[in-house]
Scaffold this motif. Structure first.
Motif, short mmCIF file in Angstrom:
data_model
loop_
_atom_site.label_atom_id
_atom_site.label_comp_id
_atom_site.label_asym_id
_atom_site.label_seq_id
_atom_site.Cartn_x
_atom_site.Cartn_y
_atom_site.Cartn_z
N VAL A 130 39.76 47.27 26.49
CA VAL A 130 39.34 46.07 27.23
C VAL A 130 38.01 45.58 26.68
O VAL A 130 37.28 46.35 26.05
N THR B 29 35.04 44.96 27.65
CA THR B 29 33.74 45.60 27.85
C THR B 29 33.64 46.85 26.97
O THR B 29 32.56 47.20 26.51
N HIS C 276 39.65 49.80 34.64
CA HIS C 276 40.52 49.86 35.82
C HIS C 276 41.93 50.17 35.35
O HIS C 276 42.75 49.27 35.20
N ASN D 114 30.31 52.73 33.49
CA ASN D 114 30.24 51.34 33.03
C ASN D 114 29.72 50.48 34.19
O ASN D 114 30.45 49.70 34.77
N THR E 135 36.67 43.12 34.79
CA THR E 135 35.32 42.89 35.32
C THR E 135 35.43 42.02 36.57
O THR E 135 34.85 42.32 37.61
P1 PGA Z 1 37.82 42.82 30.98
O1 PGA Z 1 37.28 44.23 30.62
O2 PGA Z 1 36.89 42.27 32.02
O3 PGA Z 1 37.74 42.10 29.67
O4 PGA Z 1 39.25 42.94 31.50
C1 PGA Z 1 37.17 44.97 31.62
C2 PGA Z 1 37.09 46.17 32.10
O5 PGA Z 1 36.00 46.74 31.86
O6 PGA Z 1 38.09 46.55 32.77
#
Ligand code: PGA
Length: 304
Positions: free
Chosen positions: A107, A109, A156, A171, A208
């Motif tokens: 993902v 982040t 998640h 995180n 996020t």
């Molecule tokens: P994302 O990354 O917001 O790009 O889906 C997220 C995460 O850390 O789950």
């Protein structure tokens, strides 16, 4: 008697061409990836369809769709190439070489986390070819469901799927503001002092965003009329330019952020959050994926 599939002269090369077209639903894109001319790709597809005596694609308007048989064949081709990849790696291992392809789906982040670890790993395994896919939670979830990669990093994890997950590291999600914001020098900021701020939010499907929405709901907080921006980088630039505030992964803030951003010490923040390594349950990892998994877990320490 009906001829068995493998005696019908469908070749691995045809299946490889088919898989590239089927994954992109574009002959042009597949031809580019395969370094082939478009007519060559089309010929391979025609021969494969003849060998299987079935239509694999439908063209409606300008768009290409997989038929049901095409869908089945795509699933089988992926399984087949995964097995062949594993064979290739095992043969290489017997010859004492750590080679092969490592496919990672992370993902957005986690793209601030994984490359720093991938660098040293690739240095010690120079023959490894890495495919690194970055997407939002919904996109990486689809890749996981379609079994496209070896290892995944989520914050998640889609627990409704049959997966094994291991905690990697924290995180935390923090409130970010431009450094000249009137609250930027404060030691503590109450949530109600942010009333009237404009918020910049990631798109639907983002993990996020999902974490922020869950947190706000649980705490009874409101983010009125957020502006949706589908990129952490663009959000950072927009906050720095004074467009509004945002809640992002702290690592996104410390990695290649414009200099004029700060984390605001807002009560109730950061939102606790973690990254997890995810593998479909029962997936047979290739030796190189297994090696990377161990390396990740030993470097991030959460595995112990
Ligand atoms: P994302 O990354 O917001 O790009 O889906 C997220 C995460 O850390 O789950």
């Amino acid at each position: 008697m009906r001829k068995r599939l493998h005696t019908r002269q469908a070749t691995f090369r045809q299946l490889e061409v088919f898989r590239e077209v089927a994954e992109r639903l574009s002959v042009t894109d597949a031809a580019r990836v395969l370094h082939l001319a478009q007519p060559t790709v089309s010929t391979q597809l025609t021969r494969l369809a003849q060998a299987l005596d079935a239509q694999l694609f439908e063209q409606i308007g300008k768009k290409l769709y997989l038929t049901d048989v095409g869908e089945e064949l795509l699933t089988t081709s992926r399984e087949l190439f995964e097995v062949l990849d594993r064979l290739e790696m095992r043969l290489a291992q017997r010859a004492g070489l750590a080679v092969g392809r490592l496919r990672l789906g992370v993902v957005t982040t986690a793209k601030y986390l994984v490359p720093g670890l991938l660098g040293p790993f690739c240095k010690s395994h120079p023959q490894v070819e890495v495919e690194f896919q970055v997407g939002n939670r919904a996109e990486i979830r689809r890749r996981l469901q379609d079994n496209l990669d070896d290892l995944y990093v989520f914050s998640h994890p889609p627990r409704e799927l049959d997966i094994e997950l291991t905690l990697l590291t924290e995180n935390p999600l923090v409130v970010i503001a431009p450094s000249e914001h009137p609250l930027a020098r404060r030691k503590r900021v109450r949530w109600d002092e942010l009333a009237g701020e404009r918020w910049l939010m990631r798109e639907q499907g983002s993990g996020t965003r999902h974490a922020i929405e869950r947190h706000c709901e649980a705490q009874g907080l409101r983010l009125d009329n957020p502006i949706t921006i589908a990129s952490n980088e663009a959000i950072k630039e927009s906050v720095a330019a004074g467009l509004g505030m945002a809640i992002l992964s702290r690592l996104a803030l410390t990695h290649m952020a414009p200099g004029n951003l700060v984390e605001l010490p807002v009560e109730g923040f950061p939102i606790a959050n973690s990254w997890y390594l995810v593998v479909p349950r029962g997936k047979q990892l290739s030796p190189i994926a297994e090696a990377f998994k161990h390396y990740l877990l030993s470097e991030l320490g959460a595995a112990a």
